[in-house]
Design a protein around this motif. Sequence first.
Motif, PDB file in Angstrom:
ATOM      1  N   VAL A  74      34.704   3.519 -18.839  1.00 14.81           N
ATOM      2  CA  VAL A  74      34.354   4.943 -18.723  1.00 14.81           C
ATOM      3  C   VAL A  74      34.743   5.429 -17.329  1.00 14.81           C
ATOM      4  N   PRO A  75      35.239   6.659 -17.230  1.00 16.63           N
ATOM      5  CA  PRO A  75      35.725   7.154 -15.940  1.00 16.63           C
ATOM      6  C   PRO A  75      34.633   7.169 -14.868  1.00 16.63           C
ATOM      7  N   SER A  76      33.504   7.844 -15.133  1.00 19.56           N
ATOM      8  CA  SER A  76      32.386   7.867 -14.187  1.00 19.56           C
ATOM      9  C   SER A  76      31.147   8.249 -14.985  1.00 19.56           C
ATOM     10  N   GLU A  77      29.985   7.939 -14.435  1.00 24.55           N
ATOM     11  CA  GLU A  77      28.751   8.244 -15.181  1.00 24.55           C
ATOM     12  C   GLU A  77      28.579   9.750 -15.362  1.00 24.55           C
ATOM     13  N   ARG A  78      29.018  10.494 -14.355  1.00 27.88           N
ATOM     14  CA  ARG A  78      28.898  11.957 -14.428  1.00 27.88           C
ATOM     15  C   ARG A  78      29.735  12.515 -15.571  1.00 27.88           C
ATOM     16  N   GLU A  79      30.949  11.997 -15.645  1.00 27.40           N
ATOM     17  CA  GLU A  79      31.870  12.414 -16.703  1.00 27.40           C
ATOM     18  C   GLU A  79      31.323  11.978 -18.069  1.00 27.40           C
ATOM     19  N   TYR A  80      30.783  10.774 -18.113  1.00 29.75           N
ATOM     20  CA  TYR A  80      30.232  10.241 -19.367  1.00 29.75           C
ATOM     21  C   TYR A  80      29.111  11.167 -19.854  1.00 29.75           C
ATOM     22  N   PHE A  81      28.234  11.542 -18.931  1.00 30.72           N
ATOM     23  CA  PHE A  81      27.124  12.417 -19.316  1.00 30.72           C
ATOM     24  C   PHE A  81      27.637  13.746 -19.860  1.00 30.72           C
ATOM     25  N   ARG A  82      28.670  14.265 -19.240  1.00 29.74           N
ATOM     26  CA  ARG A  82      29.214  15.555 -19.667  1.00 29.74           C
ATOM     27  C   ARG A  82      29.651  15.512 -21.137  1.00 29.74           C
ATOM     28  N   PHE A  83      30.313  14.441 -21.516  1.00 36.83           N
ATOM     29  CA  PHE A  83      30.839  14.371 -22.878  1.00 36.83           C
ATOM     30  C   PHE A  83      29.895  13.687 -23.861  1.00 36.83           C
ATOM     31  N   TRP A  84      29.130  12.706 -23.380  1.00 38.99           N
ATOM     32  CA  TRP A  84      28.360  11.857 -24.297  1.00 38.99           C
ATOM     33  C   TRP A  84      26.869  11.819 -24.035  1.00 38.99           C
ATOM     34  N   GLY A  85      26.423  12.443 -22.963  1.00 36.96           N
ATOM     35  CA  GLY A  85      24.989  12.440 -22.654  1.00 36.96           C
ATOM     36  C   GLY A  85      24.277  13.448 -23.554  1.00 36.96           C
TER      37      GLY A  85
ATOM     38  N   ALA B 220      15.622  17.467 -36.043  1.00 33.11           N
ATOM     39  CA  ALA B 220      16.179  16.114 -35.839  1.00 33.11           C
ATOM     40  C   ALA B 220      15.354  15.357 -34.801  1.00 33.11           C
ATOM     41  N   LEU B 221      15.186  14.063 -35.052  1.00 34.47           N
ATOM     42  CA  LEU B 221      14.439  13.215 -34.118  1.00 34.47           C
ATOM     43  C   LEU B 221      15.399  12.542 -33.138  1.00 34.47           C
ATOM     44  N   VAL B 222      14.936  12.346 -31.917  1.00 35.40           N
ATOM     45  CA  VAL B 222      15.736  11.671 -30.888  1.00 35.40           C
ATOM     46  C   VAL B 222      15.162  10.273 -30.658  1.00 35.40           C
ATOM     47  N   MET B 223      16.048   9.271 -30.732  1.00 32.90           N
ATOM     48  CA  MET B 223      15.609   7.885 -30.541  1.00 32.90           C
ATOM     49  C   MET B 223      16.458   7.204 -29.460  1.00 32.90           C
ATOM     50  N   HIS B 224      15.874   6.180 -28.857  1.00 31.65           N
ATOM     51  CA  HIS B 224      16.604   5.349 -27.876  1.00 31.65           C
ATOM     52  C   HIS B 224      15.871   4.006 -27.834  1.00 31.65           C
ATOM     53  N   PRO B 225      16.610   2.891 -27.883  1.00 33.62           N
ATOM     54  CA  PRO B 225      15.916   1.599 -27.905  1.00 33.62           C
ATOM     55  C   PRO B 225      15.328   1.181 -26.558  1.00 33.62           C
ATOM     56  N   GLY B 226      15.782   1.846 -25.470  1.00 30.47           N
ATOM     57  CA  GLY B 226      15.362   1.444 -24.134  1.00 30.47           C
ATOM     58  C   GLY B 226      16.063   0.148 -23.737  1.00 30.47           C
ATOM     59  N   PRO B 227      16.238  -0.105 -22.447  1.00 33.67           N
ATOM     60  CA  PRO B 227      15.884   0.788 -21.349  1.00 33.67           C
ATOM     61  C   PRO B 227      16.878   1.948 -21.237  1.00 33.67           C
ATOM     62  N   MET B 228      16.366   3.121 -20.862  1.00 32.39           N
ATOM     63  CA  MET B 228      17.229   4.314 -20.806  1.00 32.39           C
ATOM     64  C   MET B 228      17.891   4.441 -19.437  1.00 32.39           C
ATOM     65  N   ASN B 229      19.128   4.887 -19.455  1.00 26.85           N
ATOM     66  CA  ASN B 229      19.795   5.343 -18.228  1.00 26.85           C
ATOM     67  C   ASN B 229      19.661   6.861 -18.256  1.00 26.85           C
ATOM     68  N   ARG B 230      18.624   7.362 -17.617  1.00 27.36           N
ATOM     69  CA  ARG B 230      18.429   8.814 -17.620  1.00 27.36           C
ATOM     70  C   ARG B 230      19.550   9.479 -16.836  1.00 27.36           C
ATOM     71  N   GLY B 231      20.047  10.571 -17.367  1.00 31.03           N
ATOM     72  CA  GLY B 231      21.144  11.277 -16.691  1.00 31.03           C
ATOM     73  C   GLY B 231      22.500  10.640 -16.954  1.00 31.03           C
ATOM     74  N   VAL B 232      22.548   9.558 -17.751  1.00 31.20           N
ATOM     75  CA  VAL B 232      23.834   8.951 -18.110  1.00 31.20           C
ATOM     76  C   VAL B 232      24.068   9.148 -19.608  1.00 31.20           C
ATOM     77  N   GLU B 233      23.212   8.522 -20.461  1.00 35.06           N
ATOM     78  CA  GLU B 233      23.380   8.765 -21.897  1.00 35.06           C
ATOM     79  C   GLU B 233      22.347   9.749 -22.447  1.00 35.06           C
ATOM     80  N   ILE B 234      21.334  10.043 -21.634  1.00 35.61           N
ATOM     81  CA  ILE B 234      20.311  10.973 -22.133  1.00 35.61           C
ATOM     82  C   ILE B 234      19.702  11.745 -20.968  1.00 35.61           C
ATOM     83  N   ASP B 235      19.451  13.014 -21.217  1.00 35.78           N
ATOM     84  CA  ASP B 235      18.832  13.883 -20.224  1.00 35.78           C
ATOM     85  C   ASP B 235      17.316  13.692 -20.308  1.00 35.78           C
ATOM     86  N   SER B 236      16.641  13.659 -19.174  1.00 33.68           N
ATOM     87  CA  SER B 236      15.192  13.434 -19.173  1.00 33.68           C
ATOM     88  C   SER B 236      14.441  14.461 -20.009  1.00 33.68           C
TER      89      SER B 236
END
Length: 312
Positions: free
Chosen positions: A234-245, A258-274
Amino acid sequence: MFYRRKHLLAIEGLHPPEIGHLLELADSYVLLNRSGKTQRDLLRGRTLINLFFEDSTRTRTSFELAGKRLGADVINMSVSTSSVNKGETLLDTAATLNAMQCDLLVVRHNQSGAPNLLARKVDASVINAGDGTHEHPTQALLDALTIKRRKGRIEGLTVAICGDVLHSRVARSNIHLLTTMGSQVRVAGPPTLMPAEVAKFGVTVFHDMKEGLAGADIVMMLRLQKERMTSSLVPSEREYFRFWGLDAEKLAFAKPDALVMHPGPMNRGVEIDSAVADDPVRSVIKEQVEMGVAVRMAVLDTLSRGDGRNDA
Ligand code: ASP
């Protein structure tokens, strides 16, 4: 009794009645846990060993709690304290565990297939608590229980599994479980994080997050697993969040309930917004943890009854 296997090594290959049995039993343990009662007789005199070659918070503690709530003697063995660091092989470890007369062995390992190998060598029932990028069956079961309790069904729902599918054992186990139980499964992620031939598992592949989320009932986010990446995918975490977060704007493409799920541990601000992860209405991430204890109690209960001991 619909689950007649000695071990729980993978979801792939399980039949709908086997999954249905584990979910139903787990549901009854949710009620028992909420009532504050325990059932300490079921595993009295049995030994459960948690053998963890990889870090874990939720999975290890919930197996420990599940074993204790059912009355088992629970021992935690982690790599740093075991003789694995002194060069003991997996098979020597198996012989040691046999000598200790362990009844239930929960294994997490960074190599795919390690629990299968141990299952052939130990007398205990083996439960895969996550092996490499292969499977994490109890995670898929707890995710399914969360979905079933919230939506009343699994069949016919559209589930979008998003992000680092390539390295995710959670995604693999969920794909097998959800397709077996009749959900429409989508995977959405960048091409560099998508396994080749994932479509052969009966899922639809999307390389645009918003298209992948359109009309979904469930949005399952995956952690970006940097520790398993051998090159820069992945190019950068910031870029990843823009397209995939997952943020509110992207979530708006899914169904309004729709329900939101995540198995944890979360990378907040990378794949999911707090704001989405902590949304009390849409996010069921804390509930997933609660379901984890109940599911693991159901699995320990079922395997300890020892039906069909000759089955894999
Ligand atoms: N806890 C899960 C696992 O062990 C998910 C993750 O680590 O991202 O696979």
